[in-house]
Design an enzyme around this catalytic site. Structure first.
Site, mmCIF file in Angstrom:
data_model
loop_
_atom_site.group_PDB
_atom_site.id
_atom_site.type_symbol
_atom_site.label_atom_id
_atom_site.label_comp_id
_atom_site.label_asym_id
_atom_site.label_seq_id
_atom_site.Cartn_x
_atom_site.Cartn_y
_atom_site.Cartn_z
ATOM 1 N N ILE A 13 29.076 36.424 53.853
ATOM 2 C CA ILE A 13 30.356 35.735 54.095
ATOM 3 C C ILE A 13 30.503 35.311 55.547
ATOM 4 O O ILE A 13 31.101 34.277 55.852
ATOM 5 C CB ILE A 13 31.565 36.577 53.615
ATOM 6 N N SER A 35 25.847 43.492 64.580
ATOM 7 C CA SER A 35 25.281 43.695 63.254
ATOM 8 C C SER A 35 24.016 44.519 63.442
ATOM 9 O O SER A 35 23.278 44.303 64.415
ATOM 10 C CB SER A 35 24.947 42.327 62.632
ATOM 11 N N LYS A 89 38.525 40.751 52.904
ATOM 12 C CA LYS A 89 39.129 41.438 51.765
ATOM 13 C C LYS A 89 38.073 42.272 51.063
ATOM 14 O O LYS A 89 36.895 41.922 51.141
ATOM 15 C CB LYS A 89 39.778 40.452 50.788
HETATM 16 P P1 NAP Z 1 26.852 41.331 52.868
HETATM 17 O O1 NAP Z 1 26.108 40.071 52.634
HETATM 18 O O2 NAP Z 1 26.261 42.619 52.392
HETATM 19 O O3 NAP Z 1 27.148 41.388 54.430
HETATM 20 C C1 NAP Z 1 27.808 42.461 55.053
HETATM 21 C C2 NAP Z 1 27.015 42.867 56.288
HETATM 22 O O4 NAP Z 1 27.678 43.972 56.887
HETATM 23 C C3 NAP Z 1 25.610 43.355 55.963
HETATM 24 O O5 NAP Z 1 24.695 42.293 55.942
HETATM 25 C C4 NAP Z 1 25.328 44.352 57.066
HETATM 26 O O6 NAP Z 1 24.667 43.702 58.143
HETATM 27 C C5 NAP Z 1 26.711 44.791 57.565
HETATM 28 N N1 NAP Z 1 27.011 46.205 57.255
HETATM 29 C C6 NAP Z 1 27.601 47.088 58.103
HETATM 30 N N2 NAP Z 1 27.776 48.266 57.540
HETATM 31 C C7 NAP Z 1 27.278 48.184 56.317
HETATM 32 C C8 NAP Z 1 27.161 49.105 55.257
HETATM 33 N N3 NAP Z 1 27.622 50.359 55.354
HETATM 34 N N4 NAP Z 1 26.605 48.676 54.101
HETATM 35 C C9 NAP Z 1 26.148 47.407 53.989
HETATM 36 N N5 NAP Z 1 26.241 46.470 54.965
HETATM 37 C C10 NAP Z 1 26.794 46.879 56.128
HETATM 38 O O7 NAP Z 1 28.298 41.273 52.219
HETATM 39 P P2 NAP Z 1 29.254 39.990 52.120
HETATM 40 O O8 NAP Z 1 29.040 39.300 50.831
HETATM 41 O O9 NAP Z 1 29.177 39.205 53.360
HETATM 42 O O10 NAP Z 1 30.652 40.732 51.977
HETATM 43 C C11 NAP Z 1 31.297 41.355 53.058
HETATM 44 C C12 NAP Z 1 32.795 41.366 52.768
HETATM 45 O O11 NAP Z 1 33.211 40.008 52.604
HETATM 46 C C13 NAP Z 1 33.149 42.089 51.454
HETATM 47 O O12 NAP Z 1 34.323 42.849 51.612
HETATM 48 C C14 NAP Z 1 33.379 40.971 50.463
HETATM 49 O O13 NAP Z 1 34.347 41.287 49.480
HETATM 50 C C15 NAP Z 1 33.913 39.872 51.378
HETATM 51 N N6 NAP Z 1 33.680 38.532 50.815
HETATM 52 C C16 NAP Z 1 32.447 38.173 50.346
HETATM 53 C C17 NAP Z 1 32.283 36.931 49.731
HETATM 54 C C18 NAP Z 1 30.951 36.466 49.201
HETATM 55 O O14 NAP Z 1 30.892 35.400 48.574
HETATM 56 N N7 NAP Z 1 29.849 37.171 49.419
HETATM 57 C C19 NAP Z 1 33.355 36.060 49.628
HETATM 58 C C20 NAP Z 1 34.578 36.436 50.173
HETATM 59 C C21 NAP Z 1 34.726 37.680 50.759
HETATM 60 P P3 NAP Z 1 23.721 44.592 59.086
HETATM 61 O O15 NAP Z 1 22.760 45.312 58.184
HETATM 62 O O16 NAP Z 1 23.067 43.590 59.977
HETATM 63 O O17 NAP Z 1 24.623 45.556 59.809
#
Ligand code: NAP
Length: 307
Positions: A13, A35, A89
Site C-alpha cells: 500500500i 522499513s 486501516k
Molecule cells: P504489506 O505489503 O505486507 O506491507 C507492510 C510492510 O510493513 C511490510 O512489507 C514490512 O516491510 C512492514 N512490516 C513491519 N512490521 C511488520 C510485521 N510485523 N509483519 C509484516 N510486515 C511488517 O502490507 P500492505 O498490503 O501494504 O498492508 C499494510 C496495511 O495497509 C494493512 O493494514 C492493510 O489493511 C492496509 N491496506 C492495504 C491495501 C492493499 O491493497 N494491500 C489497501 C488498503 C489498505 P519491511 O519488511 O520492509 O519492514
C-alpha cells in the site's frame, strides 16, 4: 512550506498509493522511510522509526503503512517526537488499544488521523446524501475477493492480530458506518477459519440498529476472478447499489454517481486539513463491529490455506 513526511512499512500500500498521493500533494514532501527490508529509490532509508527520527529530526509527519499490530509503538514514538501521525486501516489491533493511543497523542498536542480509505471512494458521499430522510429497510453487503491476488504472500494477515478476511471486509464496514444513519450492533456471526491459520477466510454477520433495520454481511476471500465489493440498500421503495468498493452508485439499476479513484489523494488532503486546524480524526466504529463479531461468532474449521 510542505510538511516533511516519513513513511513507515514500505510494502504494497505504501508503494501503490501513499507514495503517489504524497508526490501529488504540494503540502507534503517525502523525506525519509523506515522499513526493515525495503527502500524507496532516492529517499533516505532507515531500518526502523527510532533511527529515522534520530537522524532526520525535522520530520513533521509520520504515516504508518505497517500491518495493524506493528503500529501502536511507532505511533507513540512519532507523537513523542512532536510528529503528526496517520494510521492505515484498521488503525490498530483492538479498539481499546487505539483509544489509549488517541488519548496519548492528544496529550502530545499533535494530530492523529485513523484513515479509512474506502470512505473516500467516489460515490460514498452521494450515497449518504441519497439516504438522508429515507426509511432504510434492509442492507446487504457482499465483499468477496481472491486473497492470493490481492494480498500475495502476506502471512501477517493470517496471524491472530492480522484480521484475516476482515482486513478487506472492514473497508465495507467503514463505508457502512459512514452512510448508515444509526449505530449498528452485531446480532450474530460465523467465521470460517482454515485449520492451519488463526484468522477467518470467510465470515457472515447479521447486524441490526435501533429501528430494526437489518444488515447482512458476507465476506469471502476465495472468490476467483473479478472481486465483488457491493453494498445493496433497500430504502423507501428504491434499491441503491453502491458497487466497485464505493466507486459507483446505481439507483434502481441506473448509474447516478461515479468518478476516478482518488481515495488516497483525498486522505492526504484530509490529513493536511486536520493538521491545519489542530484536530484529530479517530473513528473506531468499523473496528468495533469486527471486535464484536469475533466475540459472538460461531467458528467453523475450513480446509487448510496455502498460497
Ligand atoms: P504489506 O505489503 O505486507 O506491507 C507492510 C510492510 O510493513 C511490510 O512489507 C514490512 O516491510 C512492514 N512490516 C513491519 N512490521 C511488520 C510485521 N510485523 N509483519 C509484516 N510486515 C511488517 O502490507 P500492505 O498490503 O501494504 O498492508 C499494510 C496495511 O495497509 C494493512 O493494514 C492493510 O489493511 C492496509 N491496506 C492495504 C491495501 C492493499 O491493497 N494491500 C489497501 C488498503 C489498505 P519491511 O519488511 O520492509 O519492514
Amino acid at each position: 512550506m510542505a510538511l516533511k513526511t516519513a513513511l513507515v512499512g514500505i510494502g504494497k500500500i505504501a508503494r501503490d498509493q501513499h507514495i503517489p498521493a504524497i508526490e501529488a500533494n504540494a503540502e507534503f514532501e517525502l523525506v525519509a522511510t523506515a522499513s526493515r527490508n525495503a527502500e524507496v529509490e532516492g529517499i533516505p532509508a532507515f531500518r526502523n522509526l527510532a533511527s529515522l527520527l534520530e537522524n532526520v529530526p525535522e520530520v513533521d509527519c509520520v504515516s504508518l503503512c505497517t500491518p495493524p499490530s506493528a503500529r501502536e509503538s511507532d505511533a507513540r514514538l512519532a507523537a513523542e517526537a512532536g510528529c503528526h501521525v496517520m494510521l492505515e486501516k484498521p488503525p490498530g489491533t483492538t479498539p481499546a488499544e487505539v483509544l489509549d493511543l488517541a488519548s496519548f497523542v492528544e496529550r502530545s498536542g499533535v494530530t492523529l488521523f485513523a484513515s479509512w480509505h474506502s470512505r473516500e471512494a467516489a460515490a460514498v458521499r452521494a450515497t449518504r446524501d441519497w439516504l438522508k430522510g429515507k426509511l432504510v429497510r434492509e442492507v446487504r453487503i457482499d465483499w468477496k475477493e481472491d486473497v492470493r491476488f490481492w494480498h500475495p504472500g502476506q502471512d501477517w494477515i493470517w496471524q491472530a492480530d492480522g484480521f484475516g478476511v476482515f482486513d478487506p471486509g472492514i473497508n465495507a464496514l467503514s463505508i457502512l458506518t459512514a452512510i448508515h444513519p444509526r449505530p449498528l450492533v452485531v446480532s450474530e456471526a460465523s467465521l470460517s477459519i482454515p485449520e492451519n491459520r488463526d484468522t477467518p477466510v470467510a465470515a457472515q454477520m447479521l447486524l441490526h440498529d435501533s429501528e430494526g433495520t437489518k444488515v447482512s454481511v458476507e465476506l469471502d476471500w476465495l472468490e476467483e476472478g473479478s472481486p465483488q465489493w457491493d453494498i445493496r440498500i433497500l430504502a423507501d421503495d428504491k434499491e441503491a447499489l453502491l458497487c466497485d468498493g464505493g466507486a459507483r452508485l446505481l439507483i434502481d439499476g441506473e448509474e447516478t454517481e461515479s468518478g476516478p479513484d482518488r481515495e488516497y489523494q483525498a486522505l492526504y488532503e484530509r490529513l493536511a486539513g486536520l493538521i491545519a486546524s489542530g484536530s484529530s480524526d479517530v473513528d473506531l466504529s468499523p473496528m468495533r463491529i469486527v471486535s464484536d463479531a469475533m466475540a459472538v461468532a460461531d467458528h467453523e474449521v475450513a480446509p487448510p490455506f496455502e498460497w
